[in-house]
Design an enzyme around this catalytic site. Structure first.
Site, PDB file in Angstrom:
ATOM      1  N   HIS A   1       0.794  -1.229   0.000  1.00 41.73           N
ATOM      2  CA  HIS A   1       0.000   0.000   0.000  1.00 41.73           C
ATOM      3  C   HIS A   1       0.823   1.273   0.000  1.00 41.73           C
ATOM      4  O   HIS A   1       0.266   2.373   0.150  1.00 41.73           O
ATOM      5  CB  HIS A   1      -0.924   0.051   1.221  1.00 41.73           C
TER       6      HIS A   1
ATOM      7  N   LYS B   1      -8.570  13.866   4.491  1.00 42.27           N
ATOM      8  CA  LYS B   1      -7.673  12.712   4.525  1.00 42.27           C
ATOM      9  C   LYS B   1      -6.673  12.951   5.650  1.00 42.27           C
ATOM     10  O   LYS B   1      -6.653  14.048   6.217  1.00 42.27           O
ATOM     11  CB  LYS B   1      -6.937  12.548   3.190  1.00 42.27           C
ATOM     12  N   ARG B   2      -5.854  11.955   5.972  1.00 42.51           N
ATOM     13  CA  ARG B   2      -4.825  12.188   6.978  1.00 42.51           C
ATOM     14  C   ARG B   2      -3.946  13.365   6.574  1.00 42.51           C
ATOM     15  O   ARG B   2      -3.774  13.633   5.388  1.00 42.51           O
ATOM     16  CB  ARG B   2      -3.973  10.920   7.151  1.00 42.51           C
TER      17      ARG B   2
ATOM     18  N   LYS C   1       0.453  14.737   0.931  1.00 43.73           N
ATOM     19  CA  LYS C   1      -0.942  14.958   0.517  1.00 43.73           C
ATOM     20  C   LYS C   1      -1.209  16.439   0.232  1.00 43.73           C
ATOM     21  O   LYS C   1      -2.259  16.808  -0.295  1.00 43.73           O
ATOM     22  CB  LYS C   1      -1.908  14.426   1.577  1.00 43.73           C
TER      23      LYS C   1
ATOM     24  N   THR D   1      -8.728   6.535  -1.793  1.00 42.22           N
ATOM     25  CA  THR D   1     -10.069   5.963  -1.906  1.00 42.22           C
ATOM     26  C   THR D   1     -11.114   7.038  -1.633  1.00 42.22           C
ATOM     27  O   THR D   1     -12.261   6.927  -2.071  1.00 42.22           O
ATOM     28  CB  THR D   1     -10.266   4.788  -0.921  1.00 42.22           C
TER      29      THR D   1
ATOM     30  N   LYS E   1     -14.936   7.976  -3.291  1.00 46.58           N
ATOM     31  CA  LYS E   1     -16.175   8.265  -2.556  1.00 46.58           C
ATOM     32  C   LYS E   1     -16.766   9.592  -3.019  1.00 46.58           C
ATOM     33  O   LYS E   1     -17.984   9.724  -3.206  1.00 46.58           O
ATOM     34  CB  LYS E   1     -15.889   8.325  -1.042  1.00 46.58           C
TER      35      LYS E   1
HETATM   36  C1  26V Z   1       2.074   2.303   8.512  1.00 44.13           C
HETATM   37  C2  26V Z   1       2.165   2.386   9.875  1.00 44.13           C
HETATM   38  C3  26V Z   1       3.488   2.413  10.488  1.00 44.13           C
HETATM   39  C4  26V Z   1       3.483   2.019  11.938  1.00 44.13           C
HETATM   40  C5  26V Z   1       2.373   2.637  12.725  1.00 44.13           C
HETATM   41  C6  26V Z   1       1.027   2.460  12.131  1.00 44.13           C
HETATM   42  C7  26V Z   1       1.000   2.446  10.644  1.00 44.13           C
HETATM   43  C8  26V Z   1      -0.210   2.452   9.997  1.00 44.13           C
HETATM   44  C9  26V Z   1      -0.280   2.383   8.636  1.00 44.13           C
HETATM   45  C10 26V Z   1       0.862   2.298   7.901  1.00 44.13           C
HETATM   46  C11 26V Z   1       0.769   2.051   6.438  1.00 44.13           C
HETATM   47  C12 26V Z   1       0.465   3.172   5.614  1.00 44.13           C
HETATM   48  C13 26V Z   1       0.122   2.699   4.247  1.00 44.13           C
HETATM   49  C14 26V Z   1      -1.219   3.179   3.827  1.00 44.13           C
HETATM   50  O1  26V Z   1      -2.069   3.463   4.634  1.00 44.13           O
HETATM   51  N1  26V Z   1      -1.406   3.265   2.534  1.00 44.13           N
HETATM   52  C15 26V Z   1      -2.624   3.766   1.962  1.00 44.13           C
HETATM   53  O2  26V Z   1      -3.398   2.657   1.541  1.00 44.13           O
HETATM   54  C16 26V Z   1      -4.622   3.037   0.939  1.00 44.13           C
HETATM   55  C17 26V Z   1      -5.392   1.772   0.642  1.00 44.13           C
HETATM   56  O3  26V Z   1      -4.717   1.021  -0.311  1.00 44.13           O
HETATM   57  C18 26V Z   1      -4.351   3.853  -0.317  1.00 44.13           C
HETATM   58  O4  26V Z   1      -5.557   4.259  -0.878  1.00 44.13           O
HETATM   59  C19 26V Z   1      -3.508   5.087   0.045  1.00 44.13           C
HETATM   60  O5  26V Z   1      -3.151   5.770  -1.132  1.00 44.13           O
HETATM   61  C20 26V Z   1      -2.256   4.644   0.772  1.00 44.13           C
HETATM   62  O6  26V Z   1      -1.537   5.772   1.248  1.00 44.13           O
END
Ligand code: 26V
Length: 814
Positions: free
Chosen positions: A355, A543-544, A549, A651, A655
């Site tokens: 992702h 979004k976050r 972003k 995503t 929406k």
């Molecule tokens: C990484 C970490 C690192 C440790 C702490 C908690 C945490 C939580 C999430 C992440 C992963 C981040 C990757 C992510 O969220 N990617 C997003 O995935 C979406 C669904 O596929 C996509 O639409 C977004 O573009 C993408 O940024």
């Protein structure tokens, strides 16, 4: 028997009496909410049992979606919709004197996720059940979800999200299915009959207790399971320590240390930090999940060699990567298979979704940490690495010099993405562009070695929640035009294309949008005592909060408009309401400064006597699934303005499109596919392409300062950050200013500024011609069926999981 308002009223009244000892008149909205859930659960639970029984009888292949995050939001309305009871319940509540919205809002959001990745997992569960596919979620029952955000004085403040404070109505604890998970200790190796044996000693035992949440399919009898694991101490432990009084306190300490494992969700996204508790959480999920799967599989009395014909495990990013060595451990140490058999089974069972390509988000854990926490897994990972590197050395001589960068263990770190790719049969990206970037750049050498494993699955969203539930009026207008088949086959929304230029249809679309804007305006008035113009363009950036972003780019456009209004008070601007919703990771100070800046700009603009009628800036606090549901139906413009190549898919873009908003966006993530579908005239594209971004990064040719020096508009915007205009002092926003000029603007905000401003003026121009705008909006709605997660899940089912629907029969009601 079809249920009527009268029947249901009677049932709810009886529930109020039997559960709360209350009459209708005395019941609170919360008690009404709980009575509704209890009533719904009776039919859900019957179908749930039936579903599991049918899967067992038919020996259907099961998918398990392992994810550290499931961002469910509320379930009451979507469950009612899927059960075909939403309107009946709404009418009944009204007839009993309750406002359905108030009652439904009693449900606390289940915020067990950060953002897109967690919400995707939730949409996938809805689609799996709705397509009658045997697919279940495996996750963690965090005691606290993602923090609640308050804005105090313009600053973000984080508060704990105590979502379990009231009982969570949808879960069922399955104490009988608890499983032991082991941490730490030592591993002793012996040779027994010429076979190596591994004995694990002195480990810490943690009890994993499953809480199951039913996942209700749409218009069918399927009810799948989301299994959330909670960490508890094993009950008999106290006895070892109970001889002396103070040991009781040791016991309490110990108990606390165990419960900590499932206490909170790590609040980050796109930035990885090697925190030991997070690693423990990952193994906790993986080990408990796998053991419960093997336990169930064994009841089928099939040989383990056939596991991959019955079970497939999809891992949501690298967070559950330890499934690879843990499945190896279980197959070898517990089930006594040899390495080769175990490896072949593991590789055929696990599939991996990537992702992100942001290097700061790629997980790498210190070898030492893995060794200490999971001594046996460490040995297995070591062996997998040895074999993989050896294979590269002999079979791919041209890649020999790349071995250090491809290895699973290197520089004393474990590279989770490498382990996932080596240990799985499928590796997918989440949008076409993202998958291409994985293949051509980020994971290129792995693509050379495993070309067949790579595939794309463009993300999707459940149209049931994100259209039918959140925008019932739009749903009705669509169905009046093209019938209701699209609800089961969202691809058929393209039947709307001929209506794009139909003026009566345009009018009904405009009416719905306006009504939704009024509703949002009322909410903002009530919550913030701020009046927004329901005739204005509603421009939404939700979004976050992250540098890539580029909320800052949006804000620079706003400040630029503000400057223009100051220069020319008679400037002809279509009134606009800029809406932001975003949480910043608590430790991400740049992101928090951007929140403060948005609020500071809002303060100035909204209180300016002349400008506030043209521009309003609103930062809505505590962005969440439920808040998104309020905002999205009212949006005209969807801000998808990430630095090209950085947003894997997005995503929210889907929406908003589905609700008739037009996208202003870069050629990034799924924006590219949105653009291909709607055509260039129905999207506002701007900015660097991903190839250009890569080029500048490689050649180091970008000089942000030149843009500041050469563009007066940009200088006028940026200087306001450091001259006390928006804040009492000149240091508040200096980090932002410095990151752009002295750190050379990592995300190309200055570079894309001009192109963005132009795209924004094209937006204003297009909006001036309402009929044209509406036709663009209709084309967007018409093409959004492609982004239903039903399409996405069908592709996973066909290409990766190789599963077919299992029909669940009707219950015979005696
Ligand atoms: C990484 C970490 C690192 C440790 C702490 C908690 C945490 C939580 C999430 C992440 C992963 C981040 C990757 C992510 O969220 N990617 C997003 O995935 C979406 C669904 O596929 C996509 O639409 C977004 O573009 C993408 O940024």
């Amino acid at each position: 028997m079809t249920m009527t308002v009268d029947n249901l009223s009677q049932i709810l009244k009886e529930k109020l009496t039997s559960s709360f000892g209350k009459s209708l008149e005395d019941a609170t909205t919360k008690e009404m909410f709980q009575s509704i859930c209890l009533t719904m659960k009776e039919s859900i639970h019957a179908n749930w049992q039936m579903t599991q029984q049918t899967y067992d009888e038919k020996e259907s292949k099961q998918v398990y979606y392992f994810s550290m995050e499931f961002l469910l939001g509320r379930l009451v309305e979507s469950n009612l919709l899927n059960m075909g009871m939403l309107n009946l319940y709404k009418e009944t509540l009204l007839s009993l004197g309750f406002d359905p919205e108030d009652v439904f809002r009693e449900e606390h959001d289940a915020g067990l996720g950060n953002g897109g990745l967690g919400r995707l997992a939730a949409c996938f569960l809805d689609s799996l059940a709705s397509l009658q596919l045997p697919g279940h979620g495996m996750g963690i029952r965090y005691k606290y979800g993602l923090f609640q955000q308050k804005v105090v004085n313009g600053y973000q403040v984080e508060l704990p999200d105590n979502w379990l404070k009231d009982e969570y109505m949808w879960e069922t604890k399955r104490g009988d299915k608890a499983i032991e998970v082991r941490f730490g200790g030592t591993v002793e190796t012996t040779v027994d009959n010429g076979h190596l044996q591994f004995h694990h000693h002195d480990y810490e035992r943690v009890l994993a207790v499953p809480y199951d949440v039913p996942i209700v399919g749409f218009d069918n009898n399927t009810v799948n399971t989301l299994r959330l694991w909670s960490a508890e101490s094993t009950t008999n432990h106290f006895h070892f320590h109970s001889s002396r009084g103070h040991d009781y306190y040791h016991y309490l300490d110990y108990k606390r240390s165990i419960e900590k494992i499932s206490e909170f969700l790590y609040p980050d996204d796109s930035y990885y930090e090697g925190k030991i508790l997070r690693l423990k959480q990952q193994y906790f999920l993986v080990s408990a999940g796998l053991q419960s799967i093997l336990h169930r599989y064994k009841k089928r009395n099939k040989p383990l060699e056939q596991l991959s014909e019955h079970v497939v495990i999809q891992i949501n990013d690298t967070h559950p990567t330890l499934v690879v060595p843990e499945l190896m451990r279980l197959l070898m140490d517990e089930e006594k298979l040899g390495w080769d058999e175990a490896w072949s089974i593991t590789q055929k069972t696990v599939a991996y979704t990537n992702h992100t390509t942001l290097s700061e988000a790629l997980e790498k854990w210190p070898e030492e940490m893995i060794k200490t926490l999971f001594p046996r897994l460490y040995l297995i990972i070591h062996e997998i690495n040895e074999r993989f590197c050896k294979m590269l050395w002999y079979d791919y001589p041209e890649l020999r010099e790349k071995i250090p960068e491809m290895a699973i263990l290197s520089y004393e770190q474990v590279h989770m993405a490498h382990l996932s790719m080596v240990g799985s049969f499928s590796i997918n990206g989440v949008a076409k562009l993202h998958t291409d970037i994985l293949k051509d750049r980020v994971m290129k050498p792995f693509y050379t070695v495993f070309p067949k494993r790579f595939n794309n699955k463009t993300n999707g969203i459940t149209h049931r929640r994100w259209l039918l539930n959140v925008n019932p009026k739009l749903t009705d207008v669509i169905s009046q035009a093209i019938g209701t088949d699209w609800i089961h086959q969202p691809g058929q929304l393209t039947d709307l294309i001929p209506f794009a230029t139909d003026s009566a249809f345009q009018e009904s679309i405009a009416k719905v949008k306006h009504e939704n804007k009024v509703k949002l305006a009322n909410f903002i008035k009530k919550q913030y005592d701020l009046t927004i113009d329901d005739q204005s363009i509603v421009d939404v950036h939700i979004k976050r909060l992250h540098g890539y972003k580029r909320q800052l780019l949006n804000l620079f456009h706003i400040i630029h408009l503000y400057n223009r209004c100051l220069e020319d008070p008679s400037l002809d601007l279509i009134p606009r309401t800029f809406i932001f919703g975003a949480k910043a990771a608590p430790g991400y100070s740049f992101a928090k400064q951007v929140i403060k800046l948005i609020n500071a700009v809002a303060e100035k603009v909204n209180n300016h006597p002349d400008i506030s009628s043209k521009i309003k800036v609103v930062f809505l606090e505590n962005y969440s699934v439920s808040l998104a549901e309020r905002i999205i139906p009212a949006a005209d413009l969807s801000e998808q303005i990430s630095t090209a190549s950085k947003e894997a898919s997005g995503t929210g873009n889907m929406k908003l499109m589905m609700n008739g908003a037009l996208t202003i966006g870069t050629l990034d993530g799924a924006n590219v596919e949105i653009g291909e579908l709607v055509g260039t005239e129905n999207i506002f594209t701007f900015g660097l392409t991903s190839d250009e971004v890569f080029h500048y990064q490689r050649e180091g040719e970008y000089r942000a300062r030149d843009y500041y020096n050469n563009d007066r508009r940009l200088r006028n915007v940026m200087d306001l950050l450091v001259n006390e205009h928006f804040s009492g002092d000149d240091v508040e926003f200096k980090d932002i200013f410095y990151s752009l000029l002295y750190n050379n603007d990592e995300y190309f905000v200055l570079k894309d500024f001009d192109s963005y401003i132009h795209a924004q003026s094209r937006v204003q121009e297009a909006y001036q011609n309402q009929s044209d705008w509406l036709s663009k909006s209709i084309v967007n709605i018409a093409q959004s069926g492609m982004f239903s997660s039903d399409r996405t899940i069908q592709e996973y089912a066909n290409d990766i999981w190789k599963i077919k629907p299992t029909t669940i029969g009707n219950l015979i009601i005696k």
